[in-house]
Scaffold this active site. Structure first.
Site, PDB file in Angstrom:
ATOM      1  N   ARG A  77     -45.762  43.384  64.418  1.00 37.03           N
ATOM      2  CA  ARG A  77     -45.938  42.079  63.758  1.00 37.03           C
ATOM      3  C   ARG A  77     -45.124  40.991  64.466  1.00 37.03           C
ATOM      4  O   ARG A  77     -44.047  41.278  64.987  1.00 37.03           O
ATOM      5  CB  ARG A  77     -45.475  42.165  62.286  1.00 37.03           C
ATOM      6  CG  ARG A  77     -46.241  43.176  61.453  1.00 37.03           C
ATOM      7  CD  ARG A  77     -47.648  42.691  61.127  1.00 37.03           C
ATOM      8  NE  ARG A  77     -48.436  43.656  60.377  1.00 37.03           N
ATOM      9  CZ  ARG A  77     -49.387  44.421  60.901  1.00 37.03           C
ATOM     10  NH1 ARG A  77     -49.664  44.356  62.170  1.00 37.03           N
ATOM     11  NH2 ARG A  77     -50.079  45.265  60.150  1.00 37.03           N
ATOM     12  N   HIS A 111     -47.760  53.201  60.961  1.00 33.65           N
ATOM     13  CA  HIS A 111     -47.619  52.975  62.408  1.00 33.65           C
ATOM     14  C   HIS A 111     -46.622  53.960  63.021  1.00 33.65           C
ATOM     15  O   HIS A 111     -45.878  54.631  62.308  1.00 33.65           O
ATOM     16  CB  HIS A 111     -47.147  51.540  62.694  1.00 33.65           C
ATOM     17  CG  HIS A 111     -48.101  50.494  62.219  1.00 33.65           C
ATOM     18  ND1 HIS A 111     -47.741  49.184  61.968  1.00 33.65           N
ATOM     19  CD2 HIS A 111     -49.422  50.563  61.925  1.00 33.65           C
ATOM     20  CE1 HIS A 111     -48.795  48.503  61.551  1.00 33.65           C
ATOM     21  NE2 HIS A 111     -49.821  49.317  61.514  1.00 33.65           N
ATOM     22  N   HIS A 174     -55.209  37.950  56.685  1.00 32.27           N
ATOM     23  CA  HIS A 174     -55.362  39.382  56.953  1.00 32.27           C
ATOM     24  C   HIS A 174     -56.790  39.753  56.602  1.00 32.27           C
ATOM     25  O   HIS A 174     -57.276  39.400  55.534  1.00 32.27           O
ATOM     26  CB  HIS A 174     -54.371  40.192  56.113  1.00 32.27           C
ATOM     27  CG  HIS A 174     -54.357  41.632  56.491  1.00 32.27           C
ATOM     28  ND1 HIS A 174     -55.319  42.520  56.054  1.00 32.27           N
ATOM     29  CD2 HIS A 174     -53.517  42.349  57.297  1.00 32.27           C
ATOM     30  CE1 HIS A 174     -55.061  43.725  56.572  1.00 32.27           C
ATOM     31  NE2 HIS A 174     -53.983  43.643  57.323  1.00 32.27           N
ATOM     32  N   GLN A 292     -58.591  44.693  68.227  1.00 32.41           N
ATOM     33  CA  GLN A 292     -57.912  43.448  67.852  1.00 32.41           C
ATOM     34  C   GLN A 292     -58.899  42.273  67.791  1.00 32.41           C
ATOM     35  O   GLN A 292     -58.820  41.419  66.912  1.00 32.41           O
ATOM     36  CB  GLN A 292     -56.793  43.115  68.865  1.00 32.41           C
ATOM     37  CG  GLN A 292     -55.620  44.076  68.835  1.00 32.41           C
ATOM     38  CD  GLN A 292     -54.931  44.141  67.483  1.00 32.41           C
ATOM     39  OE1 GLN A 292     -54.886  43.165  66.746  1.00 32.41           O
ATOM     40  NE2 GLN A 292     -54.421  45.310  67.132  1.00 32.41           N
TER      41      GLN A 292
END
Length: 419
Positions: A77, A111, A174, A292
């Protein structure tokens, strides 16, 4: 009659491509409206901490005996954690908090683990040297309840054992939780794999889209954070240069919504749907891979009429970017295959295949990238050699087509004007 051509630069990886579009075909250029002059980030954070929303000050919530957990974003992030923490710690010290009673928890969600170097860089040398910093561990979570949508609330025990829990992070769009920030520190941040996957299964519901606080995914996250008892948040909003333009602190829902207002005022752009949209992700790293780049595609769908065309400009230097996504693309022959498979088998990564499949049934999807043609086709896009060829394809079908251009696709969210 001479046609006036407007030259539009579009980012592609680390390069800029120039596209000439006839004036008569341009509906609008969709751009963010970022503040010209911004106040110093540290000042904005300090001001937010001194004026928390619907909450007492953090210095009034802690005392010298309080065990405090500060949840921070992980390395995936852009949150400037090293800038956020010093004023946050000043506020904690004002309430008498002691270093030995504080832990910093990296919210990894599902993650990968971070290296020590990454962790040190995220929080800053000084704080890393004096505060215990740990990473979330999905294997050490305890169940404290279940949300009304059936998501088990299983939280990392180190966070559960704290007296005061502070969530930090950034607020931006998001693609299925509506916005990042707020309750996301807890779920998915420091929750078990079962909690995260159950919550994320709601991502194909109608309202689980960018820019909606009523996304079922976010509502579920907030219910979990409420039952858990998230005490306080400190969130920031960044501009496209990663500078802090707003900071909010206090109640994890009320303060979050104030931050959402700042994001909306910069990045939501009202539009009339057009015949086609040409969208660039904004270059590297937003277009590093197709996984992405899909975020920009998702935003662009709001700006085009049913049956219209979307031209996605994304280099994808590192290919598809996710093995599960790549595998689904190979195995699902048609968009319907991917959509059906996702209904019966929730697999993280496969969701991208299903989302693009849904879009490909509503719009013609063209992709300008460095991906092999076969990979592009199996991801439900039509490959085109360059943007000029893509534009020609759209204009040959309809010479009067009205086209929106989105040079910052990852950051701007077109909103359909109410009919």
């Amino acid at each position: 009659m001479k046609t006036n051509i407007k030259k539009i630069p579009l980012a592609f990886g680390s390069e800029k491509l120039e596209l000439g579009v006839p004036d008569k075909n341009i509906s609008s250029i969709i751009l963010p409206s970022e503040p010209e002059n911004r106040e110093d980030g540290a000042f904005l954070i300090k001001k937010a901490l001194e004026n928390p929303i619907n909450s007492r000050r953090l210095s009034e919530l802690v005392n010298p005996e309080s065990k405090i957990a500060v949840i921070v974003s992980d390395v995936t992030r852009p949150t400037p954690t090293a800038k956020i923490l010093p004023p946050l710690f000043d506020e904690l010290y004002l309430g008498g908090a002691r270093d030995e009673n504080i832990i910093i928890v990296f919210a990894l969600g599902l993650h990968r683990q971070q290296t020590e170097e990454e962790s040190k860089k995220l929080v800053g040398e000084e704080i890393y040297g004096k505060i215990r910093c740990i990473q979330h561990d999905t294997g050490r979570c305890r169940r404290i309840g279940v949300t009304s949508r059936g998501t088990p609330i299983e939280v990392f025990e180190e966070v559960l054992d704290a007296d005061v829990v502070v969530g930090t992070g950034g607020i931006e769009f998001h693609y299925y939780a509506g916005y990042s920030g707020g309750a996301k520190s807890v779920l998915p941040g420091v929750s078990s794999e079962e909690s995260v996957l159950t919550n994320h299964k709601m991502m194909i519901e109608e309202k689980a889209v960018s820019g909606r606080v009523d996304s079922p995914v976010r509502q579920d996250m907030e219910e979990a954070a409420k039952i858990f008892g998230l005490d306080f948040i400190l969130n920031v909003v960044l501009d496209s240069k990663k500078g802090i333009v707003a900071a909010v602190a206090g109640d994890f829902i009320e303060a979050h919504r104030k931050g959402v207002e700042a994001v909306d005022s910069m990045y939501k752009v009202p539009v009339e749907p057009a015949d086609a949209v040409i969208v660039s992700c904004g270059g590297y790293p937003k277009d590093i891979n197709l996984y992405q780049a899909n975020k920009s595609l998702d935003n662009a769908t709001q700006a085009v009429k049913e049956g219209g065309s979307i031209i996605l400009v994304a280099e994808c230097a590192e290919g598809i970017g996710n093995q599960v996504y790549e595998c689904w693309n190979r195995e699902c022959r048609t968009p319907d295959d991917a959509i059906e498979r996702f209904k019966h088998c929730f697999e993280f990564g496969g969701h991208k295949s299903a989302i693009v499949a849904k879009a490909s049934k509503r719009f013609k999807l063209y992709l300008v990238s460095k991906l092999p043609e076969e990979q592009t086709r199996s991801a439900f896009f039509t490959p085109v050699a360059d943007i000029h060829e893509a534009l020609s394809a759209v204009l040959s079908e309809n010479p009067d087509a009205k086209i929106h251009l989105m040079p910052h696709g990852g950051q701007t969210l077109p909103v359909r004007k109410e009919e």
